[in-house]
Design a protein around this motif. Structure first.
Motif, PDB file in Angstrom:
ATOM      1  N   LYS A  34       0.831  -1.208   0.000  1.00  6.27           N
ATOM      2  CA  LYS A  34       0.000   0.000   0.000  1.00  6.27           C
ATOM      3  C   LYS A  34       0.863   1.255   0.000  1.00  6.27           C
ATOM      4  O   LYS A  34       0.601   2.205  -0.747  1.00  6.27           O
ATOM      5  CB  LYS A  34      -0.911  -0.008   1.224  1.00  6.27           C
ATOM      6  CG  LYS A  34      -1.852   1.188   1.286  1.00  6.27           C
ATOM      7  CD  LYS A  34      -2.768   1.098   2.499  1.00  6.27           C
ATOM      8  CE  LYS A  34      -3.689   2.318   2.580  1.00  6.27           C
ATOM      9  NZ  LYS A  34      -4.583   2.241   3.762  1.00  6.27           N
ATOM     10  N   ALA A  35       1.905   1.276   0.824  1.00  7.14           N
ATOM     11  CA  ALA A  35       2.752   2.463   0.920  1.00  7.14           C
ATOM     12  C   ALA A  35       3.514   2.725  -0.374  1.00  7.14           C
ATOM     13  O   ALA A  35       3.739   3.880  -0.753  1.00  7.14           O
ATOM     14  CB  ALA A  35       3.731   2.310   2.081  1.00  7.14           C
ATOM     15  N   MET A  36       3.905   1.661  -1.070  1.00  8.78           N
ATOM     16  CA  MET A  36       4.696   1.821  -2.285  1.00  8.78           C
ATOM     17  C   MET A  36       3.831   1.990  -3.530  1.00  8.78           C
ATOM     18  O   MET A  36       4.318   2.442  -4.566  1.00  8.78           O
ATOM     19  CB  MET A  36       5.623   0.614  -2.467  1.00  8.78           C
ATOM     20  CG  MET A  36       6.724   0.531  -1.414  1.00  8.78           C
ATOM     21  SD  MET A  36       7.786  -0.914  -1.656  1.00  8.78           S
ATOM     22  CE  MET A  36       8.461  -0.590  -3.286  1.00  8.78           C
ATOM     23  N   GLY A  37       2.582   1.571  -3.456  1.00  7.80           N
ATOM     24  CA  GLY A  37       1.714   1.670  -4.621  1.00  7.80           C
ATOM     25  C   GLY A  37       2.122   0.727  -5.738  1.00  7.80           C
ATOM     26  O   GLY A  37       1.949   1.037  -6.915  1.00  7.80           O
ATOM     27  N   ARG A  38       2.667  -0.429  -5.380  1.00  4.10           N
ATOM     28  CA  ARG A  38       3.089  -1.424  -6.375  1.00  4.10           C
ATOM     29  C   ARG A  38       2.257  -2.693  -6.235  1.00  4.10           C
ATOM     30  O   ARG A  38       1.539  -2.880  -5.255  1.00  4.10           O
ATOM     31  CB  ARG A  38       4.572  -1.745  -6.217  1.00  4.10           C
ATOM     32  CG  ARG A  38       5.493  -0.581  -6.545  1.00  4.10           C
ATOM     33  CD  ARG A  38       6.947  -1.003  -6.438  1.00  4.10           C
ATOM     34  NE  ARG A  38       7.870   0.071  -6.777  1.00  4.10           N
ATOM     35  CZ  ARG A  38       8.272   0.368  -7.996  1.00  4.10           C
ATOM     36  NH1 ARG A  38       7.817  -0.329  -9.027  1.00  4.10           N
ATOM     37  NH2 ARG A  38       9.133   1.341  -8.214  1.00  4.10           N
ATOM     38  N   GLY A  39       2.414  -3.580  -7.205  1.00  4.19           N
ATOM     39  CA  GLY A  39       1.675  -4.824  -7.183  1.00  4.19           C
ATOM     40  C   GLY A  39       2.194  -5.764  -6.106  1.00  4.19           C
ATOM     41  O   GLY A  39       3.396  -5.798  -5.835  1.00  4.19           O
ATOM     42  N   PRO A  40       1.312  -6.574  -5.498  1.00  2.00           N
ATOM     43  CA  PRO A  40       1.735  -7.497  -4.441  1.00  2.00           C
ATOM     44  C   PRO A  40       2.813  -8.474  -4.871  1.00  2.00           C
ATOM     45  O   PRO A  40       3.726  -8.764  -4.100  1.00  2.00           O
ATOM     46  CB  PRO A  40       0.431  -8.237  -4.097  1.00  2.00           C
ATOM     47  CG  PRO A  40      -0.656  -7.306  -4.515  1.00  2.00           C
ATOM     48  CD  PRO A  40      -0.137  -6.590  -5.731  1.00  2.00           C
ATOM     49  N   SER A  41       2.730  -8.965  -6.102  1.00  2.00           N
ATOM     50  CA  SER A  41       3.683  -9.984  -6.536  1.00  2.00           C
ATOM     51  C   SER A  41       5.096  -9.424  -6.659  1.00  2.00           C
ATOM     52  O   SER A  41       6.068 -10.065  -6.255  1.00  2.00           O
ATOM     53  CB  SER A  41       3.244 -10.597  -7.874  1.00  2.00           C
ATOM     54  OG  SER A  41       3.187  -9.602  -8.887  1.00  2.00           O
ATOM     55  N   GLU A  42       5.246  -8.200  -7.210  1.00  2.66           N
ATOM     56  CA  GLU A  42       6.587  -7.646  -7.376  1.00  2.66           C
ATOM     57  C   GLU A  42       7.200  -7.276  -6.026  1.00  2.66           C
ATOM     58  O   GLU A  42       8.409  -7.423  -5.823  1.00  2.66           O
ATOM     59  CB  GLU A  42       6.578  -6.433  -8.319  1.00  2.66           C
ATOM     60  CG  GLU A  42       5.635  -5.312  -7.935  1.00  2.66           C
ATOM     61  CD  GLU A  42       5.673  -4.171  -8.953  1.00  2.66           C
ATOM     62  OE1 GLU A  42       6.708  -3.999  -9.619  1.00  2.66           O
ATOM     63  OE2 GLU A  42       4.657  -3.462  -9.069  1.00  2.66           O
ATOM     64  N   VAL A  43       6.368  -6.797  -5.088  1.00  2.00           N
ATOM     65  CA  VAL A  43       6.874  -6.495  -3.748  1.00  2.00           C
ATOM     66  C   VAL A  43       7.272  -7.787  -3.044  1.00  2.00           C
ATOM     67  O   VAL A  43       8.313  -7.853  -2.376  1.00  2.00           O
ATOM     68  CB  VAL A  43       5.821  -5.727  -2.930  1.00  2.00           C
ATOM     69  CG1 VAL A  43       6.232  -5.638  -1.461  1.00  2.00           C
ATOM     70  CG2 VAL A  43       5.622  -4.329  -3.510  1.00  2.00           C
ATOM     71  N   TYR A  44       6.464  -8.840  -3.205  1.00  2.00           N
ATOM     72  CA  TYR A  44       6.765 -10.124  -2.560  1.00  2.00           C
ATOM     73  C   TYR A  44       8.116 -10.660  -3.038  1.00  2.00           C
ATOM     74  O   TYR A  44       8.949 -11.081  -2.226  1.00  2.00           O
ATOM     75  CB  TYR A  44       5.663 -11.131  -2.863  1.00  2.00           C
ATOM     76  CG  TYR A  44       5.971 -12.526  -2.368  1.00  2.00           C
ATOM     77  CD1 TYR A  44       5.870 -12.838  -1.019  1.00  2.00           C
ATOM     78  CD2 TYR A  44       6.372 -13.517  -3.259  1.00  2.00           C
ATOM     79  CE1 TYR A  44       6.165 -14.110  -0.558  1.00  2.00           C
ATOM     80  CE2 TYR A  44       6.666 -14.799  -2.811  1.00  2.00           C
ATOM     81  CZ  TYR A  44       6.565 -15.089  -1.456  1.00  2.00           C
ATOM     82  OH  TYR A  44       6.865 -16.343  -1.006  1.00  2.00           O
TER      83      TYR A  44
END
Length: 260
Positions: free
Chosen positions: A47-57
């Motif tokens: 949420k804080a980064m505004g990126r997709g869950p898969s790329e953050v994971y």
């Protein structure tokens, strides 16, 4: 079109040319976690980064595998590990300076009954790299690793006052057209006075009732490689050396380190 001169590359062009999205994501995560003492869940990071869950994971998993990020035992919260701290303290010039300075700083704290800290320049800011606590029950101190501003702290102003010409030109170029540039222009006569005196004594610009004593540690060509600051507190219930005596002791340490 043939015969047409090439357009000079702008800063935006250079940024686009040298983009490394994966690296940027990793650095974004590290910078985000550095502001969160209690860590964040993966959902909070997404949420804080505004990126997709898969790329953050994927990025989090790599940072955990390389030990830059620690995962809680329950597996739902991420915090910075100590690895960045360890890497920063492997930097040889800073490590050598801290090793030489700490025994002298500890001796000052014992003799003066005051704490002191060592600060080095860090691009457009400064970083506290060592701290010596006063032997008494009461002190004002600043955490090692704290980043402080150049323009609004005694330590930062002393670093600016004894900056070499090339570093000063680079700093002013980065600040061109900003509030920092205007603030520097107003401060320049004060910095000239600090250079002439070789020290600064003045009220803390952060804490009321504290006087900062700041002295530079100089390179052979007379430019600041670091500064020592004592946050001098006037005690009412104990005998102690006065602020001028503390300045003398601090200048003696700076002179020894400048010759090291």
């Amino acid at each position: 079109m043939a015969g047409q001169s090439a357009r000079p590359a702008t800063e935006a062009d250079k940024d686009a040319r040298y983009r490394a999205p994966a690296l940027d994501k990793g650095l974004d995560i590290l910078e985000l976690l550095s502001t969160q003492a209690g860590g964040l869940t993966r959902a909070e990071i997404v949420k804080a980064m505004g990126r997709g869950p898969s790329e953050v994971y994927r990025m989090l998993e790599r940072l955990v595998a390389r030990d830059y990020v620690a995962r809680s035992r329950e597996g739902d919260r991420y915090t910075l590990s100590m690895k960045l701290f360890v890497l920063a303290h492997r930097h040889p010039p800073v490590r050598r300076l801290v090793q030489c300075a700490l025994p002298l700083m500890d001796a000052f704290a014992q003799q003066a009954g005051q704490s002191c800290h060592l600060v080095v320049a860090d691009r457009d800011a400064a970083t506290v790299v060592a701290h010596a606590s006063s032997p008494g029950n009461w002190e004002y101190g600043i955490r090692i690793g704290s980043r402080i501003e150049l323009l609004t702290t005694g330590s930062g102003q002393m670093l600016l006052a004894f900056q070499d010409e090339n570093a000063r030109a680079e700093t002013l170029a980065r600040w061109a057209g900003t509030r920092e540039s205007e603030a520097y222009a107003r401060l320049e006569p004060v910095l000239t006075g600090y250079r002439a005196a070789g020290y600064r004594i003045g009220e803390s610009q952060q804490i009321r009732g504290v006087d900062d004593i700041t002295v530079p540690i100089l390179s052979p060509d007379g430019h600041a490689i670091a500064v020592l600051t004592c946050a001098y507190i006037q005690r009412l219930d104990d005998r102690q050396i006065d602020i001028r005596q503390a300045l003398t002791l601090l200048r003696e340490i700076a002179e020894k380190l400048s010759l090291s």
